[in-house]
Design a protein around this motif. Structure first.
Motif, PDB file in Angstrom:
ATOM      1  N   MET A   1      -5.034   4.454   7.512  1.00 51.66           N
ATOM      2  CA  MET A   1      -3.608   4.461   7.813  1.00 51.66           C
ATOM      3  C   MET A   1      -2.894   3.399   6.983  1.00 51.66           C
ATOM      4  SD  MET A   1      -1.714   3.998  11.475  1.00 51.66           S
ATOM      5  CE  MET A   1       0.055   4.032  11.581  1.00 51.66           C
ATOM      6  N   THR A   2      -1.769   3.802   6.364  1.00 45.65           N
ATOM      7  CA  THR A   2      -1.024   2.883   5.520  1.00 45.65           C
ATOM      8  C   THR A   2       0.001   2.134   6.343  1.00 45.65           C
ATOM      9  OG1 THR A   2      -1.281   4.367   3.622  1.00 45.65           O
ATOM     10  CG2 THR A   2       0.435   2.695   3.481  1.00 45.65           C
ATOM     11  N   ASN A   3       0.014   0.825   6.166  1.00 45.67           N
ATOM     12  CA  ASN A   3       0.992   0.001   6.873  1.00 45.67           C
ATOM     13  C   ASN A   3       2.167  -0.301   5.950  1.00 45.67           C
ATOM     14  OD1 ASN A   3      -0.571  -0.201   9.244  1.00 45.67           O
ATOM     15  ND2 ASN A   3      -1.813  -1.829   8.289  1.00 45.67           N
ATOM     16  N   LEU A   4       3.364  -0.085   6.470  1.00 43.98           N
ATOM     17  CA  LEU A   4       4.573  -0.380   5.719  1.00 43.98           C
ATOM     18  C   LEU A   4       5.276  -1.569   6.357  1.00 43.98           C
ATOM     19  CD1 LEU A   4       5.998   3.236   5.228  1.00 43.98           C
ATOM     20  CD2 LEU A   4       4.693   1.871   3.575  1.00 43.98           C
ATOM     21  N   ASP A   5       5.780  -2.425   5.497  1.00 40.99           N
ATOM     22  CA  ASP A   5       6.506  -3.546   6.070  1.00 40.99           C
ATOM     23  C   ASP A   5       7.896  -3.098   6.481  1.00 40.99           C
ATOM     24  OD1 ASP A   5       8.028  -3.351   3.752  1.00 40.99           O
ATOM     25  OD2 ASP A   5       6.991  -5.023   2.763  1.00 40.99           O
ATOM     26  N   GLY A   6       8.597  -3.952   7.195  1.00 36.06           N
ATOM     27  CA  GLY A   6       9.902  -3.599   7.747  1.00 36.06           C
ATOM     28  C   GLY A   6      10.917  -3.256   6.694  1.00 36.06           C
ATOM     29  N   SER A   7      10.907  -3.938   5.570  1.00 39.42           N
ATOM     30  CA  SER A   7      11.896  -3.665   4.526  1.00 39.42           C
ATOM     31  C   SER A   7      11.694  -2.298   3.897  1.00 39.42           C
ATOM     32  CB  SER A   7      11.839  -4.755   3.462  1.00 39.42           C
ATOM     33  OG  SER A   7      10.544  -4.800   2.858  1.00 39.42           O
ATOM     34  N   ALA A   8      10.429  -1.877   3.774  1.00 37.05           N
ATOM     35  CA  ALA A   8      10.144  -0.554   3.211  1.00 37.05           C
ATOM     36  C   ALA A   8      10.642   0.544   4.140  1.00 37.05           C
ATOM     37  CB  ALA A   8       8.653  -0.409   2.950  1.00 37.05           C
ATOM     38  N   ILE A   9      10.439   0.377   5.446  1.00 38.16           N
ATOM     39  CA  ILE A   9      10.893   1.380   6.419  1.00 38.16           C
ATOM     40  C   ILE A   9      12.416   1.490   6.381  1.00 38.16           C
ATOM     41  CG2 ILE A   9      11.039   1.913   8.864  1.00 38.16           C
ATOM     42  CD1 ILE A   9       8.269   0.648   9.189  1.00 38.16           C
ATOM     43  N   ILE A  10      13.094   0.353   6.304  1.00 35.78           N
ATOM     44  CA  ILE A  10      14.562   0.366   6.245  1.00 35.78           C
ATOM     45  C   ILE A  10      15.054   1.082   4.984  1.00 35.78           C
ATOM     46  CG2 ILE A  10      16.598  -1.096   6.013  1.00 35.78           C
ATOM     47  CD1 ILE A  10      15.170  -3.163   7.785  1.00 35.78           C
ATOM     48  N   GLU A  11      14.376   0.838   3.854  1.00 37.76           N
ATOM     49  CA  GLU A  11      14.767   1.468   2.586  1.00 37.76           C
ATOM     50  C   GLU A  11      14.567   2.981   2.645  1.00 37.76           C
ATOM     51  OE1 GLU A  11      16.186   1.848  -1.319  1.00 37.76           O
ATOM     52  OE2 GLU A  11      16.401   0.306   0.243  1.00 37.76           O
TER      53      GLU A  11
END
Length: 259
Positions: A1-11
């Motif tokens: 499973m790939t983890n995305l940081d908060g800034s990536a999710i917002i983008e």
């Protein structure tokens, strides 16, 4: 499973919301679609559909069709076969068209460009039915009462073709019948079969010869009469359209070059 940081999710969310995704759900009217807004909601939109080309059946209907759309009307073309009003709103071009079918009598006379042969019964039947409105009853009665024979020893009562008989027989034909069969028929007929044009009459001469050997009448139309009649009929339609205040554009003799 790939983890995305908060800034990536917002983008990713920003890109999705700004994508202006177009949805065309089933069950809606043709041309209706939904446009995704930046906040993720959808706004209902309606696309302007291309105006349909219109087929009309008289000139009055053409005037009514143009009424209210005259700002888009660019030109009206008239040809030997149709009237075409051309519309252009900078995005779409469309037409309103009135066909100009030939009147049945004029169409029939046009077939006589090539010699047409009729026996006496066939000729009288033709004049009594398809050409009855253009031929006087007296002429029909005259042709119906003629009697003729191929026997040169017997008096004939139809004027044969001059090349087929000698002068003596020719005199006998005229003497017994009293009057010779007509050399031609002068007819006045409409050119176009639309409501506004059926009452307009144009002269056409049909030459009437008799083939004594085959016992048939030969009908040949004068070609110039057909052309002149059609040109006059087209000219009258152009003049009528130019006088129609609902058509404040150029009326031209021709056809549009539609892409």
């Amino acid at each position: 499973m790939t983890n995305l940081d908060g800034s990536a999710i917002i983008e990713i969310e920003r890109l999705v919301n700004e994508a202006d995704v177009v949805l065309a759900p089933t069950g809606e009217q043709k041309g209706v679609y939904y446009l995704r807004q930046p906040d993720g909601s959808y706004q209902r939109q309606r696309a302007e559909l291309d105006p349909a080309n219109v087929q009309l059946y008289d000139l009055e209907s053409l005037g009514r069709e143009v009424n209210g759309k005259d700002e888009h009307l660019t030109v009206v073309y008239v040809s030997d076969s149709e009237v075409t009003a051309l519309f252009d709103d900078t995005h779409t071009r469309w037409t309103a068209k009135v066909l100009l079918p030939l009147h049945p009598m004029f169409a029939l006379l046009s077939t006589f460009k090539k010699p047409a042969a009729y026996d006496q019964k066939g000729l009288v039947r033709l004049l009594r039915t398809e050409l009855s409105a253009a031929v006087p009853q007296s002429v029909i009665d005259q042709l119906a009462s003629l009697r003729f024979t191929n026997n040169s020893d017997t008096l004939a009562t139809v004027r044969p073709m001059a090349a087929g008989l000698d002068r003596n027989i020719h005199k006998q034909v005229q003497g017994e019948n009293g009057t010779a069969a007509p050399d031609f028929l002068d007819l006045t007929v409409p050119v176009f079969d639309i409501r506004e044009a059926r009452a307009d009459q144009y002269p056409v001469r049909v030459f009437l010869d008799y083939d004594h050997d085959k016992s048939v009448f030969i009908l040949v139309v004068r070609h110039d009469d057909l052309r002149m009649a059609q040109e006059a009929a087209v000219g009258k339609i152009i003049a009528a359209l130019e006088q129609d205040e609902r058509l404040p554009v150029t009326v031209a003799y021709g056809t549009p070059a539609l892409r």
